[in-house]
Scaffold this motif. Structure first.
Motif, PDB file in Angstrom:
ATOM      1  N   PHE A 122      -4.013   2.132 -15.099  1.00  0.00           N
ATOM      2  CA  PHE A 122      -3.760   0.800 -15.648  1.00  0.00           C
ATOM      3  C   PHE A 122      -4.828  -0.213 -15.217  1.00  0.00           C
ATOM      4  O   PHE A 122      -4.915  -1.297 -15.786  1.00  0.00           O
ATOM      5  CB  PHE A 122      -2.358   0.340 -15.261  1.00  0.00           C
ATOM      6  CG  PHE A 122      -1.301   1.293 -15.736  1.00  0.00           C
ATOM      7  CD1 PHE A 122      -1.292   1.742 -17.052  1.00  0.00           C
ATOM      8  CD2 PHE A 122      -0.334   1.777 -14.864  1.00  0.00           C
ATOM      9  CE1 PHE A 122      -0.323   2.648 -17.491  1.00  0.00           C
ATOM     10  CE2 PHE A 122       0.639   2.686 -15.298  1.00  0.00           C
ATOM     11  CZ  PHE A 122       0.635   3.124 -16.616  1.00  0.00           C
ATOM     12  N   ALA A 123      -5.641   0.145 -14.259  1.00  0.00           N
ATOM     13  CA  ALA A 123      -6.747  -0.734 -13.856  1.00  0.00           C
ATOM     14  C   ALA A 123      -7.914  -0.675 -14.837  1.00  0.00           C
ATOM     15  O   ALA A 123      -8.902  -1.384 -14.659  1.00  0.00           O
ATOM     16  CB  ALA A 123      -7.235  -0.348 -12.460  1.00  0.00           C
TER      17      ALA A 123
ATOM     18  N   ARG B 292       3.658  -5.883 -13.025  1.00  0.00           N
ATOM     19  CA  ARG B 292       2.366  -5.572 -12.415  1.00  0.00           C
ATOM     20  C   ARG B 292       1.361  -5.124 -13.480  1.00  0.00           C
ATOM     21  O   ARG B 292       0.212  -5.580 -13.501  1.00  0.00           O
ATOM     22  CB  ARG B 292       2.593  -4.464 -11.375  1.00  0.00           C
ATOM     23  CG  ARG B 292       1.364  -3.987 -10.655  1.00  0.00           C
ATOM     24  CD  ARG B 292       1.773  -2.982  -9.552  1.00  0.00           C
ATOM     25  NE  ARG B 292       0.617  -2.332  -8.977  1.00  0.00           N
ATOM     26  CZ  ARG B 292      -0.151  -2.851  -8.018  1.00  0.00           C
ATOM     27  NH1 ARG B 292       0.155  -4.020  -7.508  1.00  0.00           N
ATOM     28  NH2 ARG B 292      -1.212  -2.205  -7.574  1.00  0.00           N
ATOM     29  N   VAL B 293       1.779  -4.238 -14.374  1.00  0.00           N
ATOM     30  CA  VAL B 293       0.852  -3.695 -15.366  1.00  0.00           C
ATOM     31  C   VAL B 293       0.462  -4.741 -16.397  1.00  0.00           C
ATOM     32  O   VAL B 293      -0.712  -4.860 -16.760  1.00  0.00           O
ATOM     33  CB  VAL B 293       1.438  -2.429 -16.033  1.00  0.00           C
ATOM     34  CG1 VAL B 293       0.603  -1.998 -17.229  1.00  0.00           C
ATOM     35  CG2 VAL B 293       1.519  -1.299 -15.001  1.00  0.00           C
TER      36      VAL B 293
ATOM     37  N   MET C 223      -2.066  -6.990 -14.786  1.00  0.00           N
ATOM     38  CA  MET C 223      -3.378  -6.350 -14.644  1.00  0.00           C
ATOM     39  C   MET C 223      -4.108  -6.307 -15.986  1.00  0.00           C
ATOM     40  O   MET C 223      -5.271  -6.704 -16.095  1.00  0.00           O
ATOM     41  CB  MET C 223      -3.220  -4.894 -14.158  1.00  0.00           C
ATOM     42  CG  MET C 223      -2.757  -4.753 -12.718  1.00  0.00           C
ATOM     43  SD  MET C 223      -2.262  -3.027 -12.333  1.00  0.00           S
ATOM     44  CE  MET C 223      -3.890  -2.259 -12.191  1.00  0.00           C
TER      45      MET C 223
ATOM     46  N   TRP D 153     -10.922  -0.422  -5.461  1.00  0.00           N
ATOM     47  CA  TRP D 153     -10.239  -1.551  -6.094  1.00  0.00           C
ATOM     48  C   TRP D 153      -9.040  -1.121  -6.949  1.00  0.00           C
ATOM     49  O   TRP D 153      -8.475  -1.916  -7.675  1.00  0.00           O
ATOM     50  CB  TRP D 153     -11.202  -2.390  -6.933  1.00  0.00           C
ATOM     51  CG  TRP D 153     -12.224  -1.595  -7.714  1.00  0.00           C
ATOM     52  CD1 TRP D 153     -13.528  -1.388  -7.374  1.00  0.00           C
ATOM     53  CD2 TRP D 153     -12.027  -0.898  -8.951  1.00  0.00           C
ATOM     54  NE1 TRP D 153     -14.149  -0.595  -8.316  1.00  0.00           N
ATOM     55  CE2 TRP D 153     -13.256  -0.290  -9.293  1.00  0.00           C
ATOM     56  CE3 TRP D 153     -10.932  -0.716  -9.797  1.00  0.00           C
ATOM     57  CZ2 TRP D 153     -13.414   0.490 -10.440  1.00  0.00           C
ATOM     58  CZ3 TRP D 153     -11.078   0.057 -10.940  1.00  0.00           C
ATOM     59  CH2 TRP D 153     -12.310   0.652 -11.245  1.00  0.00           C
ATOM     60  N   MET D 154      -8.653   0.123  -6.861  1.00  0.00           N
ATOM     61  CA  MET D 154      -7.464   0.564  -7.605  1.00  0.00           C
ATOM     62  C   MET D 154      -6.749   1.657  -6.817  1.00  0.00           C
ATOM     63  O   MET D 154      -7.287   2.207  -5.860  1.00  0.00           O
ATOM     64  CB  MET D 154      -7.838   1.093  -8.996  1.00  0.00           C
ATOM     65  CG  MET D 154      -8.733   2.332  -9.001  1.00  0.00           C
ATOM     66  SD  MET D 154      -8.863   3.151 -10.645  1.00  0.00           S
ATOM     67  CE  MET D 154      -7.427   4.240 -10.621  1.00  0.00           C
TER      68      MET D 154
ATOM     69  N   ASP E 149      -1.139   3.562  -9.864  1.00  0.00           N
ATOM     70  CA  ASP E 149      -0.983   2.679 -11.023  1.00  0.00           C
ATOM     71  C   ASP E 149      -1.383   3.422 -12.290  1.00  0.00           C
ATOM     72  O   ASP E 149      -2.408   3.135 -12.925  1.00  0.00           O
ATOM     73  CB  ASP E 149      -1.812   1.399 -10.853  1.00  0.00           C
ATOM     74  CG  ASP E 149      -1.127   0.389  -9.951  1.00  0.00           C
ATOM     75  OD1 ASP E 149       0.121   0.302  -9.997  1.00  0.00           O
ATOM     76  OD2 ASP E 149      -1.829  -0.311  -9.203  1.00  0.00           O
ATOM     77  N   SER E 150      -0.571   4.383 -12.657  1.00  0.00           N
ATOM     78  CA  SER E 150      -0.814   5.217 -13.834  1.00  0.00           C
ATOM     79  C   SER E 150       0.540   5.757 -14.263  1.00  0.00           C
ATOM     80  O   SER E 150       1.513   5.698 -13.507  1.00  0.00           O
ATOM     81  CB  SER E 150      -1.746   6.375 -13.469  1.00  0.00           C
ATOM     82  OG  SER E 150      -1.110   7.226 -12.510  1.00  0.00           O
TER      83      SER E 150
ATOM     84  N   TYR F  53       3.680   6.434 -11.692  1.00  0.00           N
ATOM     85  CA  TYR F  53       5.016   5.861 -11.846  1.00  0.00           C
ATOM     86  C   TYR F  53       6.066   6.958 -12.079  1.00  0.00           C
ATOM     87  O   TYR F  53       7.218   6.814 -11.661  1.00  0.00           O
ATOM     88  CB  TYR F  53       5.031   4.835 -12.986  1.00  0.00           C
ATOM     89  CG  TYR F  53       4.261   3.558 -12.680  1.00  0.00           C
ATOM     90  CD1 TYR F  53       3.555   3.397 -11.477  1.00  0.00           C
ATOM     91  CD2 TYR F  53       4.232   2.495 -13.570  1.00  0.00           C
ATOM     92  CE1 TYR F  53       2.843   2.222 -11.198  1.00  0.00           C
ATOM     93  CE2 TYR F  53       3.539   1.315 -13.302  1.00  0.00           C
ATOM     94  CZ  TYR F  53       2.842   1.192 -12.117  1.00  0.00           C
ATOM     95  OH  TYR F  53       2.149   0.033 -11.858  1.00  0.00           O
TER      96      TYR F  53
END
Lengths: 383, 383, 383
Positions: free
Chosen positions: B316-317, B363-364, B367, C52-53, C57-58, C62
C-alpha cells in the motif's frame, strides 16, 4: 429472469420486455441431438469431451439447467439426464420454438458462413421465431465458394467482387474470421492487384479450400470495406483454431486507422477476454463498435461481471448485444436471458447506489439491446 | 459522496475529510465552454463527437450529471441541457471555484506540458483552489522549447540539460509521454552522446516540432533520471495517438531494472487497463509506484471496480491518488469524489466482511490519498 | 472462516470441512524468523523491504493479522509487533503445527527444487501435518544436480534421463520454471540430440549452475513429457527473475498442441494476472489444467474476486486448488483458508442469486478442492 431485490421493479420489467436486436447469431440445429452431440455443441473445443468429465459441469451447463429447464417444463437445476430426456420427448422443433420465442429477441442478423448445412438458414429461422431475420455474409465463405466453382488466379479479384455483390444484395453486414485464419496481426494496407493474383494462384494451387492465405484475407477485408456494409470481426475467444494472443483487438489499430475514411462501421464481436481493449477502441474511434456475445452464455453466473466490464470507457452508443449462438437453441436463449439479467443487475446496481437515474438505465439498456444495432445496420429500413 | 450503508460511518467521514494530494493533474479551462467544446473535452478521442450520439451517454457523462450538478445547485441526474445552461449562467470562474473547492484536494502537482495556453497555470490554479500547487515538467515539452529557440544538433544535449535545470528549479517531478510518442517498447539503455547528436540532427532537420525520435526520447528519460526528480510515465489509456498495445507497463521492465541504481522513483500514471501489470511492477521493484488516475472519472459508476483491482499485489506504500484532469473542472472534481467514494466502498467492504480493521482502512486511504505522495515528492518540504 | 450471511450454512460447513489436496506447495521454514526475515518472506520481491515501509501494509500482511493471529491465540487484526512477538514465544515448531493443522489440507504435493535446505522436506512435512505428503520434482534442479556431479556434454541427455527416473521413482509430478529461466516464448519443438549435446556443452562450460540455456530448457520439458508424470508450469506472477510479459500462458499454445498426443496433463500454476488466459486454454485443450495459487494469499481480501474470475470458461474438471506456499506456514494456512472463504462467497453468491443449486456448489468445490487433483495425480493409488 429471476426477480432480484436490488433491481428497481420498473427497470426489471422494461428490460424483460425489450425486443432485442441480436446483431450476430447463427441458426439453430434442426434435428434431435444425442447426449454426445449436445455436450460437443456446448463447448468451443473441437476435442471430444473426455470420458472423465461432462461438459455440463461448466457455467454454460449450469445455466442451461437453470434457465432452459423451466422453458421445457422442468424445475430449475434439473439433472443433465432429466434435461436431455425432456428435450428428446419434446423434439427439436418444439424445443427450438420454445427457447427462441421465450428469448424475446425481436430481430436477428444471422451469419451463414459456418457449417450452414447443419443448422437452419435465415428463412427457416424467421419461421420458427416469427420475427425478422436478415443475413450477415462471411467473406471467407464467399471466397471459398468462388474457388469451388472454378476461377483463375488472374480472375479471382473480379469474380470475388461480383459474387460478393450477388450474395449480399439483401444482406445487412459482412463478417471476417481473419482472427483464426491468420491472426489480427496482419499487414493492414490493401494489397496491390498483382499481389492478389499471385496470392490467389498460391491458394488455388493448394485446392482453394480453407482460406488462410494472408494476402487474400487482407484483400477480402478491403473488398468488404468497399462493399460498404458494416464489417464484423471475430475477436478473442471462440474457435479452437485460434491463437488467442493474436486475436487481441488492439492488433487491429492499423486497419482501423486506415479504414476510418471509408466510413464503414467496424463491429468487434465477442472480444473476451479482451473486452476492455475493445471498449478502448470504441472510445477512441467513432466507427468502432463492440459486444461481449458468446462469452455471456459461456460464463453463465459470471456473465454479470463481464457485462459490467464492458460498461467502462466506451460511450453507450458503441456497445451492442449479440448471442453468437450456433446450434442448440439453448445458446440463443441464454445469450438473451443472461444478458438481460446482467444488465438488470449491473444497471440496477448503479441505480441502487445512486450513481445513475432509472431513466438513464432504461436509456442505456434500450440503446445497447436494440437501438444501436437498428441505427448501425439500418434495421427497419429496406436493405 | 453518497451515504452507503455498507461503509462504517467513521471511515466514511475520515475519507470525506481527507485532504488529498493529487500528484498528477493539469489546469482547468478558464473560459466558458459551448456544448460542442464541453463534449469534446469529456472524451479522450480527438475525433469530433458524431452527430448520432452525445458524449453525455457515457460513464463520465452520467457521473458529471450525478456528482457535479449538485455542486452547481441542481438536482442529481440533471439533463445535459439543464447542466450546461446552469454552467453558462454561473460562468467558468464560479464553476471552477465551486468544483475545485468541493473536491477537497489539499495539494496539486500540475503537469504543464500540454496545450498550456488553453488552461490555467500553476499560480492561477493556486489562486482558484486556495491550496499549494506545484509543478511537474514534461520532458518532451522542454525539448521542443529548446528546438524552438534555436539549437544545433551537437549542442542539443547540453542545452537541453541546461534548460531542464532552469525549468525545474522549483518543480516537484518530471513526466515523459514516450508511451504515445513512440511506445514503451524502446531500447532501455541510455544512448551514446554521438547517437544523441545524430538523432537531434535528424529531428531538427524536420523542424523540431512534435518530438517522436526514439533515440532522443530515450535520451530525455536518462537526462530526466539524472536530474533526480520523481519521473512520471504516461501508461495505458489516455491519448488518441497511442497504440495501447505498446503502452503496457510490462514493456518498461528493462528500463526499470537499469534505472534502479539511480534511485529515482518511477511513477506509472493511469495504467488502465494494465493496472494489474503496474501493481505487479510496484510489488517487485521498490522504486516503482502507480495510480489509476484518469480511468476513475472516465469509468464513473465502475470506478469502484478499478480501484479494487489496484488493491491486489502492490504494497500500500506504492499506490497513489491522481486525477489526471485537464480542462473542465468537472474532471478534477470527479477524480477526487469518485476516488473517495470507491475507496470508501471497497475498503468499507473489506471492513464489513471482517477482513480488515477500520484502523487499517483509515491507514491505507491516508497513505494512498496523500501520505505516499508527500513522502515521494517531499511535499511540505521546500523544493 | 468467518460466517457470512450470504453463504448457505450447509455449503459453508461442507467447504470448511473439505480435506483439500494442495497440488503445488513447498515446505515450511523450520526455524524462528526475525522481523526482517519474516517481511522478506511475505513478498515475491527479492529486494530488501525499504525502511520507509513495512511489508505488513499489504493484502497479505493484513490477511496474516486477520486469519493467522487467532490461530496463534491473538485477536484478529493484531499489530505486526504483537503478532511477531507471539510467534516468537510459541516457536517455529508450534506455529507450524498450529497453522498447518488448522488449514485442513488432507494431501500435499511438495515441490522440492527451490532452496530446499531452508525448509522442511516431504517427510518432515508429513510429520508436522499428519497427512500424506508426496513429491513434485523440478526438472531444472535435476539438471543442475547432474551438472554438479560431473557429466560430459555428449553424456548429458542420457545421464539426465537416468537421474530423472531415479529422482521421480515415487514422485507424483514434475515442474518446470522455464517461465523465469527464459520465458514461455520458447521454440516448442523438441530439440534434436545433437542440439542438446551442443547446448549442454555451452552450459557446462559456464559452470553448469543456474540453467537458463533455452535448448536445454526445451529438452528438459520434452524429457519430462516422456517421463509421463503430470507436468507443472510456473505461469505469470511469482518470481522477481520474471519478465511477466513472457509468462503469459497463451505463449504455450505451440507446446500444448505438440504435446497433446503424448497424453500428459499440463498443469498451469498461479497464472495471475493471466488466469483468464489459462481458463481459455483449459477450455479448449483436454490435457490443460490451471490454478490461481500464490495469488490467493498475496491478494488477501481481494482473493474472492480472483477466484471468481477463474470460474468462467474452463469446465470445472480443469481447475485445481494450490497454495504455492514456501517458507512461513502462514502462507500455507492462508492459501487454504482464503480459498475456502472465496469459494464459499463466490459459489454461495451463485446459489443466493438462484443461478446454481447448493448441490452444484458442493459438487464444484469438491472437484476443484480435491477431486480433480486426486484424479489427475492418481492420489490414493500407489505411485
Amino acid at each position: 429472469m429471476a426477480a432480484d431485490l436490488t433491481v428497481p421493479p420498473g427497470l426489471h420489467r422494461i428490460i424483460e420486455d425489450l425486443a432485442l436486436a441480436d446483431h450476430h447469431a447463427h441458426g439453430v440445429s434442426g434435428h434431435d441431438l444425442s447426449r454426445v452431440e449436445f455436450e460437443q455443441l456446448i463447448t468451443e473445443s473441437d476435442r471430444p469431451v473426455p470420458e472423465w468429465m461432462t461438459q455440463f459441469d461448466s457455467q454454460l451447463g449450469y445455466a442451461i439447467l437453470r434457465h432452459c429447464a423451466p422453458v421445457l417444463g422442468l424445475e430449475p437445476h434439473a439433472s443433465p439426464e432429466a434435461y436431455l430426456a425432456r428435450r428428446a420427448v419434446l423434439g427439436a422443433d418444439e424445443v427450438n420454438r420454445r427457447l427462441l420465442t421465450a428469448s424475446g429477441v425481436g430481430h436477428y442478423l444471422i451469419e451463414t458462413g459456418y457449417r450452414a448445412g447443419e443448422i437452419l438458414g435465415p428463412s427457416a429461422m424467421a419461421e420458427v421465431t416469427g420475427v425478422p431475420v436478415e443475413e450477415v455474409v462471411r467473406l471467407e465463405a464467399v471466397a471459398e465458394q468462388v474457388a469451388a466453382t472454378g476461377v483463375t488466379a488472374a480472375g479471382f479479384a473480379a469474380r470475388f467482387a461480383e459474387v460478393l455483390w450477388e450474395r449480399t444484395r439483401s444482406a445487412r453486414g459482412l463478417k471476417t474470421i481473419v482472427a483464426y485464419r491468420h491472426g489480427l496481426d496482419f499487414d493492414p494496407a490493401p494489397p496491390e492487384p498483382a499481389e492478389v493474383s499471385e496470392a490467389a494462384g498460391r491458394w488455388l494451387a493448394t485446392g482453394g479450400a480453407r482460406l488462410d492465405e494472408p494476402v487474400l484475407l487482407r484483400h477480402l477485408i478491403w473488398a468488404g470495406l468497399e462493399r460498404g456494409l458494416p464489417l464484423q470481426f471475430h475477436i478473442g475467444y471462440g474457435d479452437p483454431d485460434l491463437d488467442l494472443r493474436r486475436a487481441d483487438p488492439l492488433l487491429l489499430r492499423g486497419l482501423i486507422e486506415l479504414a476510418e475514411p471509408v466510413g464503414v462501421p467496424l463491429m468487434l464481436l465477442h472480444c473476451y477476454p479482451f473486452h476492455r481493449h475493445a471498449g478502448y477502441l470504441a472510445h477512441v474511434y467513432p466507427h468502432v463498435y463492440f459486444d461481449i456475445g458468446l462469452a455471456v452464455h459461456h460464463t453463465g453466473a459470471r456473465s454479470d461481471a463481464l457485462v459490467a466490464e464492458c460498461l467502462e470507457v466506451a460511450p453507450f452508443a458503441k456497445l451492442l448485444f449479440s448471442s453468437d449462438a450456433w446450434g442448440p437453441a439453448e445458446l440463443h436463449h441464454l445469450g438473451a436471458v443472461l444478458w438481460r439479467q446482467a444488465m438488470a443487475r449491473v444497471l440496477g446496481g448503479f441505480v441502487a447506489d445512486g450513481e445513475w437515474s432509472s431513466e438513464q438505465a432504461v436509456r442505456v439498456v434500450t440503446m445497447v439491446g436494440a437501438g444501436n444495432a437498428r441505427r448501425v445496420y439500418g434495421l427497419g429500413v429496406a436493405a
